[in-house]
Design a protein around this motif. Structure first.
Motif, PDB file in Angstrom:
ATOM      1  N   LEU A   2      40.896  78.195  99.853  1.00 48.46           N
ATOM      2  CA  LEU A   2      40.255  77.652  98.649  1.00 48.46           C
ATOM      3  C   LEU A   2      40.252  78.676  97.517  1.00 48.46           C
ATOM      4  CD1 LEU A   2      37.272  75.779 100.323  1.00 48.46           C
ATOM      5  CD2 LEU A   2      38.983  74.703  98.840  1.00 48.46           C
ATOM      6  N   ASN A   3      39.981  79.930  97.841  1.00 47.25           N
ATOM      7  CA  ASN A   3      39.961  80.970  96.808  1.00 47.25           C
ATOM      8  C   ASN A   3      41.341  81.222  96.224  1.00 47.25           C
ATOM      9  OD1 ASN A   3      37.154  81.696  96.698  1.00 47.25           O
ATOM     10  ND2 ASN A   3      37.367  82.624  98.708  1.00 47.25           N
ATOM     11  N   ASP A   4      42.383  81.022  97.030  1.00 45.28           N
ATOM     12  CA  ASP A   4      43.747  81.089  96.495  1.00 45.28           C
ATOM     13  C   ASP A   4      43.951  80.028  95.422  1.00 45.28           C
ATOM     14  OD1 ASP A   4      44.440  83.187  98.101  1.00 45.28           O
ATOM     15  OD2 ASP A   4      45.852  82.070  99.361  1.00 45.28           O
ATOM     16  N   LEU A   5      43.448  78.827  95.695  1.00 48.98           N
ATOM     17  CA  LEU A   5      43.596  77.736  94.730  1.00 48.98           C
ATOM     18  C   LEU A   5      42.798  78.008  93.462  1.00 48.98           C
ATOM     19  CD1 LEU A   5      44.980  76.423  97.139  1.00 48.98           C
ATOM     20  CD2 LEU A   5      43.725  74.321  96.670  1.00 48.98           C
ATOM     21  N   VAL A   6      41.692  78.742  93.586  1.00 51.73           N
ATOM     22  CA  VAL A   6      40.940  79.182  92.402  1.00 51.73           C
ATOM     23  C   VAL A   6      41.799  80.123  91.571  1.00 51.73           C
ATOM     24  CG1 VAL A   6      38.974  80.550  91.601  1.00 51.73           C
ATOM     25  CG2 VAL A   6      38.663  78.884  93.437  1.00 51.73           C
ATOM     26  N   SER A   7      42.432  81.092  92.236  1.00 50.76           N
ATOM     27  CA  SER A   7      43.285  82.077  91.542  1.00 50.76           C
ATOM     28  C   SER A   7      44.451  81.410  90.832  1.00 50.76           C
ATOM     29  CB  SER A   7      43.818  83.105  92.546  1.00 50.76           C
ATOM     30  OG  SER A   7      42.770  83.794  93.177  1.00 50.76           O
ATOM     31  N   GLU A   8      44.920  80.292  91.392  1.00 44.11           N
ATOM     32  CA  GLU A   8      46.060  79.583  90.814  1.00 44.11           C
ATOM     33  C   GLU A   8      45.637  78.535  89.792  1.00 44.11           C
ATOM     34  OE1 GLU A   8      48.122  78.092  94.222  1.00 44.11           O
ATOM     35  OE2 GLU A   8      48.210  80.084  95.137  1.00 44.11           O
ATOM     36  N   GLY A   9      44.335  78.446  89.523  1.00 42.78           N
ATOM     37  CA  GLY A   9      43.834  77.530  88.508  1.00 42.78           C
ATOM     38  C   GLY A   9      43.757  76.087  88.950  1.00 42.78           C
ATOM     39  N   LEU A  10      43.858  75.824  90.244  1.00 45.16           N
ATOM     40  CA  LEU A  10      43.813  74.447  90.745  1.00 45.16           C
ATOM     41  C   LEU A  10      42.393  73.979  91.040  1.00 45.16           C
ATOM     42  CD1 LEU A  10      46.879  74.584  93.183  1.00 45.16           C
ATOM     43  CD2 LEU A  10      46.794  73.618  90.872  1.00 45.16           C
ATOM     44  N   ILE A  11      41.476  74.935  91.244  1.00 47.10           N
ATOM     45  CA  ILE A  11      40.084  74.632  91.542  1.00 47.10           C
ATOM     46  C   ILE A  11      39.197  75.546  90.703  1.00 47.10           C
ATOM     47  CG2 ILE A  11      38.264  74.723  93.309  1.00 47.10           C
ATOM     48  CD1 ILE A  11      40.284  74.032  95.401  1.00 47.10           C
ATOM     49  N   ASP A  12      38.117  75.014  90.191  1.00 46.48           N
ATOM     50  CA  ASP A  12      37.139  75.815  89.461  1.00 46.48           C
ATOM     51  C   ASP A  12      36.383  76.704  90.452  1.00 46.48           C
ATOM     52  OD1 ASP A  12      34.630  76.623  88.168  1.00 46.48           O
ATOM     53  OD2 ASP A  12      35.199  75.213  86.584  1.00 46.48           O
ATOM     54  N   GLU A  13      36.216  77.971  90.117  1.00 49.40           N
ATOM     55  CA  GLU A  13      35.527  78.911  91.001  1.00 49.40           C
ATOM     56  C   GLU A  13      34.115  78.445  91.336  1.00 49.40           C
ATOM     57  OE1 GLU A  13      34.608  83.736  91.266  1.00 49.40           O
ATOM     58  OE2 GLU A  13      35.184  82.803  89.358  1.00 49.40           O
ATOM     59  N   ARG A  14      33.451  77.814  90.368  1.00 46.55           N
ATOM     60  CA  ARG A  14      32.087  77.338  90.597  1.00 46.55           C
ATOM     61  C   ARG A  14      32.046  76.254  91.680  1.00 46.55           C
ATOM     62  NH1 ARG A  14      30.837  75.989  84.436  1.00 46.55           N
ATOM     63  NH2 ARG A  14      33.001  75.305  84.718  1.00 46.55           N
ATOM     64  N   LYS A  15      33.148  75.512  91.798  1.00 44.02           N
ATOM     65  CA  LYS A  15      33.216  74.481  92.830  1.00 44.02           C
ATOM     66  C   LYS A  15      33.176  75.105  94.229  1.00 44.02           C
ATOM     67  CE  LYS A  15      33.890  70.199  91.150  1.00 44.02           C
ATOM     68  NZ  LYS A  15      33.211  68.987  91.657  1.00 44.02           N
ATOM     69  N   VAL A  16      33.899  76.213  94.408  1.00 43.21           N
ATOM     70  CA  VAL A  16      33.905  76.887  95.702  1.00 43.21           C
ATOM     71  C   VAL A  16      32.541  77.509  95.980  1.00 43.21           C
ATOM     72  CG1 VAL A  16      34.936  78.737  97.085  1.00 43.21           C
ATOM     73  CG2 VAL A  16      36.380  77.333  95.604  1.00 43.21           C
ATOM     74  N   ASP A  17      31.966  78.133  94.962  1.00 40.14           N
ATOM     75  CA  ASP A  17      30.678  78.805  95.134  1.00 40.14           C
ATOM     76  C   ASP A  17      29.550  77.827  95.459  1.00 40.14           C
ATOM     77  OD1 ASP A  17      31.949  81.174  94.605  1.00 40.14           O
ATOM     78  OD2 ASP A  17      31.292  81.311  92.518  1.00 40.14           O
ATOM     79  N   SER A  18      29.716  76.583  95.065  1.00 39.54           N
ATOM     80  CA  SER A  18      28.663  75.584  95.298  1.00 39.54           C
ATOM     81  C   SER A  18      28.907  74.747  96.548  1.00 39.54           C
ATOM     82  CB  SER A  18      28.538  74.651  94.084  1.00 39.54           C
ATOM     83  OG  SER A  18      29.740  73.915  93.885  1.00 39.54           O
TER      84      SER A  18
END
Length: 364
Positions: A238-254
């Motif tokens: 999931l964090n890889d997808l954050v780095s690639e701009g596919l997922i908002d970081e706040r989405k993972v954190d929540s």
């Protein structure tokens, strides 16, 4: 996120369905079978009811759903032959959350009944199987009505994400970087949920009724050990997808999983403190992440990519409903392709094992 409204194994029988990707759960059921048979045999030799009422909680759908019921029927039939008595009637309740694919189960019942009649004869039974939608963290049955309760690969799912989980940044479950408050919140939620489960079932079981529960657990008392590493790899994906701009970081954190992997000591302590059951037996066994046999791995060349694919499909079948609800379906394929790569890489360097706790309980 309301877990009871969202959580379900992938339905149908397609490529990403639970039915197609539940060999791991089948292996767990097979390994726990001796405990189930011992418990049901002990119940039946001390109590000969004209109708045996059995509940399977967290039944899901697919070929595993009726597997335990078949094993119980076979055991009772053998006991009756030994005692030279008639087999009882069987009333079976298959329980899961309302979003479970009960239709697939119902479609499989005519074939199951026909096979039962063919193997056991016209006089066997009858056997009645009913679907029962609802959470096992609530009352399901009238008081003192169920003889035997079974649950496999379900009770590690919590009733909710712990309400006090905070600052678990970059993680979806417990990890080395999780603050102590997150660990406390998860353990508190599991203690609350499992205690409630035991209390509810003690009311529904007949006096001296039996229960066999199997769930993923920890061999170590360390809550951040290797037993939970398969979730860390999903967090990493999931964090890889954050780095690639596919997922908002706040989405993972929540996002945090409504899931807890208890140790043997934690489980024993809850059973003792809740007080409704005698603990007859508690065993631990392990299975490989990809449900392969260790002897097969030794005999044949290990294909880490095939194993990684099996693990990714298994985890996807169990978690897609939760992940898609939070992150959207558009990222699911990309996410699990990345997860497959991480799992494959891990298995090329180290083993991957799920440790399972199987506990046999007897009502007081």
């Amino acid at each position: 996120m309301e877990v009871q409204q969202v959580l379900h194994m992938n339905g149908g029988d397609g490529e990403t369905s639970y039915a197609t990707n539940s060999n791991l759960q089948k292996l767990v059921i097979t390994k726990a079978k001796p405990v189930v048979i011992r418990s049901i045999s002990d119940l039946f030799t001390t109590n000969l009811p004209p109708c045996l009422r059995v509940a399977d909680l967290g039944c899901s759908s697919g070929p595993n759903t009726l597997l335990v019921i078949s094993e119980i029927i076979e055991a009772i039939d053998e006991i009756c032959h030994q005692l030279n008595c008639n087999t009882p009637e069987f009333q079976v309740f298959l329980n899961d959350l309302p979003s479970n694919d009960f239709n697939t189960i119902f479609k499989s019942l005519p074939v199951f009944y026909e096979q039962l009649k063919k193997e056991k004869g016209e006089k066997f039974g009858p056997c009645s199987i009913t679907g029962l939608p609802g959470s096992f963290y609530e009352r399901l049955f009238p008081s003192n009505t169920i003889d035997f309760i079974h649950s496999s690969s379900s009770l590690h799912w919590l009733s909710q994400v712990p309400s006090t989980v905070e600052n678990n940044k970059g993680n979806i479950y417990l990890a080395r970087t999780s603050p102590p408050s997150v660990l406390r919140a998860y353990l508190d939620q599991f203690q609350k949920d499992f205690s409630l489960f035991l209390s509810l079932r003690s009311k529904e079981l007949i006096p001296q009724g039996r229960m066999v529960l199997t769930m993923i657990g920890r061999r170590s008392e360390d809550p951040f050990g290797k037993d939970c590493y398969f979730w860390e790899l999903l967090s990493k994906s999931l964090n890889d997808l954050v780095s690639e701009g596919l997922i908002d970081e706040r989405k993972v954190d929540s996002f945090n999983l409504p899931y807890y992997i208890p140790s043997r000591k934690e489980l024993e302590a809850i059973v003792c403190a809740e007080g409704s059951f005698y603990l007859d037996q508690l065993e631990i066994f392990d299975v490989n992440w990809d449900a392969s046999d260790d002897d097969d791995i030794k005999e044949f060349m290990f294909d880490r990519f095939m194993s990684g694919q099996k693990v990714a499909k298994c985890i996807r079948a169990a978690t897609e409903s939760l992940l898609a609800c939070h992150f959207g379906y558009v990222v699911i394929d990309v996410l699990f392709n990345r997860y497959m790569e991480y799992v494959s890489d891990h298995l090329s360097k180290d083993e991957g094992k799920f440790f399972n706790l199987v506990v046999s309980l007897r009502g007081k």
